[in-house]
Design an enzyme around this catalytic site. Structure first.
Site, PDB file in Angstrom:
ATOM      1  N   ASP A  80       0.861  -1.185   0.000  1.00 60.89           N
ATOM      2  CA  ASP A  80       0.000   0.000   0.000  1.00 60.89           C
ATOM      3  C   ASP A  80       0.897   1.235   0.000  1.00 60.89           C
ATOM      4  OD1 ASP A  80      -2.210   1.656   0.083  1.00 60.89           O
ATOM      5  OD2 ASP A  80      -2.486   1.498   2.234  1.00 60.89           O
ATOM      6  N   SER A  81       0.330   2.374  -0.367  1.00 59.31           N
ATOM      7  CA  SER A  81       1.093   3.618  -0.290  1.00 59.31           C
ATOM      8  C   SER A  81       1.321   4.005   1.175  1.00 59.31           C
ATOM      9  CB  SER A  81       0.361   4.734  -1.024  1.00 59.31           C
ATOM     10  OG  SER A  81      -0.934   4.892  -0.486  1.00 59.31           O
ATOM     11  N   TYR A 141      -0.702   8.485  -2.681  1.00 61.54           N
ATOM     12  CA  TYR A 141      -0.720   8.281  -4.129  1.00 61.54           C
ATOM     13  C   TYR A 141      -1.960   8.945  -4.738  1.00 61.54           C
ATOM     14  CZ  TYR A 141       2.895   4.588  -4.060  1.00 61.54           C
ATOM     15  OH  TYR A 141       4.050   3.865  -3.943  1.00 61.54           O
ATOM     16  N   GLY A 142      -3.014   9.107  -3.919  1.00 66.36           N
ATOM     17  CA  GLY A 142      -4.339   9.500  -4.419  1.00 66.36           C
ATOM     18  C   GLY A 142      -4.380  10.797  -5.193  1.00 66.36           C
ATOM     19  N   CYS A 155      -3.555  -1.066  -2.220  1.00 64.92           N
ATOM     20  CA  CYS A 155      -3.784   0.361  -2.485  1.00 64.92           C
ATOM     21  C   CYS A 155      -4.760   0.490  -3.647  1.00 64.92           C
ATOM     22  CB  CYS A 155      -2.447   1.007  -2.834  1.00 64.92           C
ATOM     23  SG  CYS A 155      -2.547   2.722  -3.317  1.00 64.92           S
ATOM     24  N   THR A 187      -5.613   3.186  -5.257  1.00 66.48           N
ATOM     25  CA  THR A 187      -5.088   4.058  -6.299  1.00 66.48           C
ATOM     26  C   THR A 187      -4.121   3.288  -7.195  1.00 66.48           C
ATOM     27  OG1 THR A 187      -5.284   5.891  -4.749  1.00 66.48           O
ATOM     28  CG2 THR A 187      -3.965   6.268  -6.697  1.00 66.48           C
ATOM     29  N   CYS A 214     -11.349   2.669  -0.757  1.00 64.96           N
ATOM     30  CA  CYS A 214     -10.097   3.177  -0.182  1.00 64.96           C
ATOM     31  C   CYS A 214      -9.878   2.425   1.128  1.00 64.96           C
ATOM     32  CB  CYS A 214     -10.187   4.686   0.069  1.00 64.96           C
ATOM     33  SG  CYS A 214      -8.792   5.352   1.010  1.00 64.96           S
ATOM     34  N   THR A 215      -8.665   1.991   1.368  1.00 64.61           N
ATOM     35  CA  THR A 215      -8.409   1.128   2.536  1.00 64.61           C
ATOM     36  C   THR A 215      -8.501   1.874   3.866  1.00 64.61           C
ATOM     37  OG1 THR A 215      -6.065   1.457   2.112  1.00 64.61           O
ATOM     38  CG2 THR A 215      -7.046  -0.618   1.373  1.00 64.61           C
ATOM     39  N   HIS A 216      -8.611   3.199   3.821  1.00 67.54           N
ATOM     40  CA  HIS A 216      -8.835   3.927   5.072  1.00 67.54           C
ATOM     41  C   HIS A 216     -10.306   3.873   5.503  1.00 67.54           C
ATOM     42  CE1 HIS A 216      -4.852   5.633   4.684  1.00 67.54           C
ATOM     43  NE2 HIS A 216      -5.004   6.321   5.785  1.00 67.54           N
TER      44      HIS A 216
END
Lengths: 279, 279
Positions: B14-15, B46-47, B78, B80, B193-195
């Site tokens: 992931d970023s 990265y987004g 990620c 993105t 989005c992983t958040h």
């Protein structure tokens, strides 16, 4: 270097385009110069990164402005890079380098009667305590607070949004509570991030009457002009009568830079050049 | 490579550390494996960056996981990077590579009865229209919306804050209005989005009853396990009876990773290794 004019070039560097607020102030104080602005947009934000990484990025950017653009004077418009890497940049390039921290602290000294100052900035700037140190060196007491949501709110364009006003209120309430706990009576608030001048109306509405809001971007531009004019006395070609030249560069997303940059510069940024710093 | 066990290593990239939500789901479905997780924290987010830059960063990260960590299977956690660089990563490494977009779209297909789906994600993911394409390929209609404030709100720790609830309401209202304008009747919302899984309670409270919230991180982990178990049949050493090994790496701020990472992984991340990808 692509400077075809006889005027010296002033290089302005930021991790993003927030530093265009410094360039905007420079244009006011020193029109008729040649400006090269670099936003290291491929690697922003610096505010959440380590000193080691920030220094490496900032030095690569400074080298571009001095070696490729012929900058004879550098303004580090990035608070984070000024806080964590000013010495490293000064060691890396053979031209004068000015950051935003010292001018911001100096402006706070001039504004404050109580000697108690508040500073809002990014995580990395606050963790460096660069503003607190610069304030203490001038006999001021300072409390700093990281406000990591303000940059994304500005970039979302919510500069006059109730959510942003509420986030500012929450941050300032916490900051005020900390100052009160330390028996301080702050009468100056330093905007320690180049994005924050775009929130100035909301921030001014959120502070008690009598508290001055200090824009370190404007303070840095003013300091740069004083230093630069001292040098320029020996440089007859630099004059306000010449047309201002602005060359903007970014390491990524030139379209985004062109789109959002004018919001920070207060005028169109023109064609933005894409630069590969290899990072 | 530092894999001293006989088990194959699953690389997760992931970023930042948001991808730890994918790793967390993998641990549930496939315990007893060896995991190497890399967060490219020096260059996040990265987004907001371009396809060219994202592909370069992601390939360097994939090379680290495959060449240095011996990963035999890669999960690009990620969104993105999955949206903009999955093909480029697949071309760059000799192991199977799974992104989060296709599993997310597949889960949407399984969840939706109306065939109308909403997607929230970062700027770059939305601009790539990767989710919309993956949905369309399955006969679904999709409307996407960039929600750039949600990641900073999660990183500020405001996962259960009234401000965050209000920001989610604003974003979802705009998304709903667009869907309504297109005469759509969405009954599934993909968290692209992983958040965002950390905001799941607030998001679920903000959608109308009957709308399913789909976590593409969990969907990707599930898909990875299916693919991986197919391969692992020929690999007798991979078994759930062995102890899970997790090795986390970051390109910057290992302290921040260690501090915030456990919030995403749901357990301590342990000692995080610092990696220099040269960027």
């Amino acid at each position: 270097m692509i400077n075809s004019s006889t005027r010296p070039t002033i290089g302005v560097f930021d991790s993003g385009f927030g530093g265009l607020t410094v360039l905007q102030a420079l244009l006011t104080y020193l029109p008729g110069a040649r400006y090269a602005f670099l936003g290291d947009t491929a690697r922003l934000p610096y505010g959440s990164k380590s000193r080691r990484t920030i220094a490496r990025y900032a030095i690569e950017s400074a080298h571009f402005l001095v070696r490729e653009q012929g900058a004879e004077f550098l303004v580090i418009a990035c608070n984070t890079a000024s806080a964590l890497a000013l010495d490293a940049i000064q060691d890396a390039v053979p031209v004068p380098v000015l950051g935003v921290i010292e001018p911001g602290a100096k402006a706070a000294l001039e504004a404050s009667r109580t000697g108690d100052v508040l500073v809002i900035a990014t995580d990395a700037t606050v963790q460096s305590h660069a503003y607190a140190s610069a304030c203490h060196a001038r006999g001021l007491r300072a409390v700093e607070k990281a406000c990591p949501l303000l940059v994304p709110l500005v970039e979302e364009g919510w500069t006059n949004h109730p959510i942003t006003a509420e986030v500012i209120r929450i941050y300032l309430d916490e900051l005020w509570a900390e100052a009160t706990q330390k028996a301080m009576h702050p009468d100056a608030l330093v905007l320690g991030c180049t994005h924050y001048p775009l929130l100035r109306p909301l921030i001014e509405a959120a502070v008690p009457p009598g508290v001055q809001v200090i824009d370190s971007a404007a303070a840095a531009a003013h300091a740069a002009v004083l230093q630069f004019n001292g040098r320029a006395a020996a440089h007859p070609a630099s004059s306000g009568e010449q047309q201002t030249e602005i060359h903007c560069f970014a390491t990524d997303s030139v379209e985004k830079f062109e789109r959002l940059g004018s919001r920070f510069l207060g005028r169109p940024v023109g064609k933005v050049g894409l630069v590969d710093l290899g990072g």
